[in-house]
Scaffold this active site. Structure first.
Site, PDB file in Angstrom:
ATOM      1  N   LYS A 206      -0.297  15.586  50.579  1.00 18.54           N
ATOM      2  CA  LYS A 206       0.131  14.207  50.299  1.00 18.54           C
ATOM      3  C   LYS A 206       1.627  14.040  50.560  1.00 18.54           C
ATOM      4  CE  LYS A 206       0.621  10.115  48.917  1.00 18.54           C
ATOM      5  NZ  LYS A 206      -0.021   8.903  49.413  1.00 18.54           N
ATOM      6  N   CYS A 260       6.555   4.568  47.992  1.00 16.68           N
ATOM      7  CA  CYS A 260       5.945   5.843  48.420  1.00 16.68           C
ATOM      8  C   CYS A 260       6.853   6.620  49.366  1.00 16.68           C
ATOM      9  CB  CYS A 260       4.617   5.564  49.127  1.00 16.68           C
ATOM     10  SG  CYS A 260       3.563   4.471  48.193  1.00 16.68           S
TER      11      CYS A 260
END
Ligand code: SAJ
Length: 401
Positions: A206, A260
């Site tokens: 991720k 993010c």
């Protein structure tokens, strides 16, 4: 539904938790969503939403209407627990795991043997093991009685509902049994592939995805500075270079925003300060781009006695209303604070803003001396250089044809 998972408890009803909870509810699961904010719980129980995402309003309405989704302030017993809470950074870009730890403590009294606990929040490597340690401390046998895995969310804001179903998922358990049972769960509602690995690898995957994108955007942003200094059009350079079969450069902009890409690479840097040199530099390059844009604005504005600066876009990227970590918003606020000129703002995705009066595109252009395009919203793509020939134009996104 003839599968062994029936009741799901989702902790955190934000940009990931709410779409996930609603999707599962519309697939027939009984879903209990948990949020710490009473107004969020009330809004959802009324079948409404507190965030903007295409298609989410209809999904939540139908999930709540079917009786399969309800929200509350406290967890309930369930077969599967999904944790989707924020993991911001604090201080010198150190990850803050407070919400993950609080979620672990909150669900602990409700856990029963056979339960599956899944962490979806973007997290530093090792977080899933820390989660398991908290549950162990509270008397649960992690990996034996209860199963624990990391499965990072990977959805793109603006396309969350589609990508929740279609994206491939990475499932990494704290042991094989945890990986297997978690993959089984995702296979009940994901049409993409569910790929199995360990929790540490899944955590790193991720962080790698978002760092990869950040590094590639930094390359484009650095290129935009170099071409500008040499009086070359960066958009032409990228368009033509991308005609090479093995070159695919991303687009420069006023900086990198959102919650993010501008955050997650720091998790790698903070755990590997000596090794993560490109990843750190990419963050620095992208974070310094707004200041470069501001220096352009100062130069252009100085050509007028009472400059009026028309700012097109406040959101962190095209066609969303999300202002979190938005470089565009930061730039417009700085122009105002520094009194570089009178600011006129057009943001077609917002009805209002606390700090700025919002104007139509036509009015913004008509009243401005300098046009500063910050976001490539679809409404701005109709603009041409000819239409703006009487203005000084700073197009940070290459949206004006
Ligand atoms: N940006 C550029 N140039 C580009 C692409 C993006 O300047 O060529 C800027 C955008 O304007 C924005 C920022 O980067 O300010 C981030 O936008 P984005 O569209 O690249 O990504 P996010 O933050 O909306 O979503 C990302 C996605 N990650 C990747 O594409 C690797 C998404 O799949 C993740 O789920 C999400 O982060 C997340 O939640 O981690």
């Amino acid at each position: 539904m003839d599968n062994k998972f029936k009741n799901i408890c989702v902790i955190g009803l934000g940009y990931i938790g709410l779409p996930t909870a609603s999707l599962l509810a519309t697939k027939g699961y009984k879903v209990h969503g948990v949020d710490v904010t009473p107004s969020v719980v009330k809004t959802i129980n009324d079948g409404k939403i507190h965030i903007v995402e295409p298609g989410l309003d209809i999904l939540v309405k139908s999930a709540v209407g079917s009786g399969n989704l309800k929200a509350g302030l406290e967890p309930e017993e369930a077969d599967v627990f999904i944790i989707a809470v924020p993991t911001p950074f604090i201080g010198d870009h150190e990850p803050d795991l407070t919400y993950v730890k609080q979620a672990a403590e909150a669900i602990s009294p409700y856990l029963k043997p056979g339960n599956v606990i899944i962490l979806e929040s973007t997290s530093p490597v090792g977080t899933t093991n820390q989660l398991a340690a908290i549950l162990e401390k509270n008397g649960h046998k992690a990996g034996e009685d209860i199963f624990i895995a990391y499965c990072p969310e990977r959805v793109l804001p603006g396309q969350i509902i589609v990508e929740l179903v279609q994206n491939d998922r990475i499932v990494g358990g704290i042991n094989d049994a945890s990986t297997k049972i978690t993959a089984e769960f995702y296979n009940t509602f994901v049409s993409g592939s569910v790929l199995e690995t360990t929790s540490k690898t899944a955590e790193m995957v991720k962080l790698t995805e978002n760092s990869y994108r950040d590094v590639n955007i930094a390359f484009a942003n650095e290129l935009s500075l170099i071409t500008d200094a040499n009086d070359i059009n960066v958009w032409d350079v990228i368009r033509l270079a991308n005609r090479h079969p093995r070159v695919n450069i991303l687009q420069p902009g006023p900086g990198v925003g959102g919650h993010c890409i501008a955050v997650d690479p720091w998790f790698i840097v903070s755990q590997n300060p000596e090794l993560a040199r490109i990843i750190r530099t990419a963050r620095e390059v992208n974070d310094s781009k707004p200041e470069w844009v501001l220096s352009k604005v100062r130069t252009y504005a100085s050509k007028f006695k009472n400059p009026v600066i028309g700012c097109l876009g406040l959101a962190f990227k095209a066609d969303v209303d999300d202002l979190r970590e938005s470089p565009s918003l930061g730039i417009v606020q700085k122009i105002q604070q520094e009194n570089i000129g009178k600011v006129i703002v057009c943001e077609p995705n917002l009805n209002s803003h606390d700090d700025f009066e919002l104007h139509s595109l036509e009015e913004t252009i008509q009243k401005s001396d300098v046009i500063l395009l910050l976001v490539d919203h679809k409404e701005f793509k109709v603009l041409t250089a000819l239409m703006l020939s009487e203005k000084l134009v700073i197009d940070t996104r290459g949206a004006i044809s």
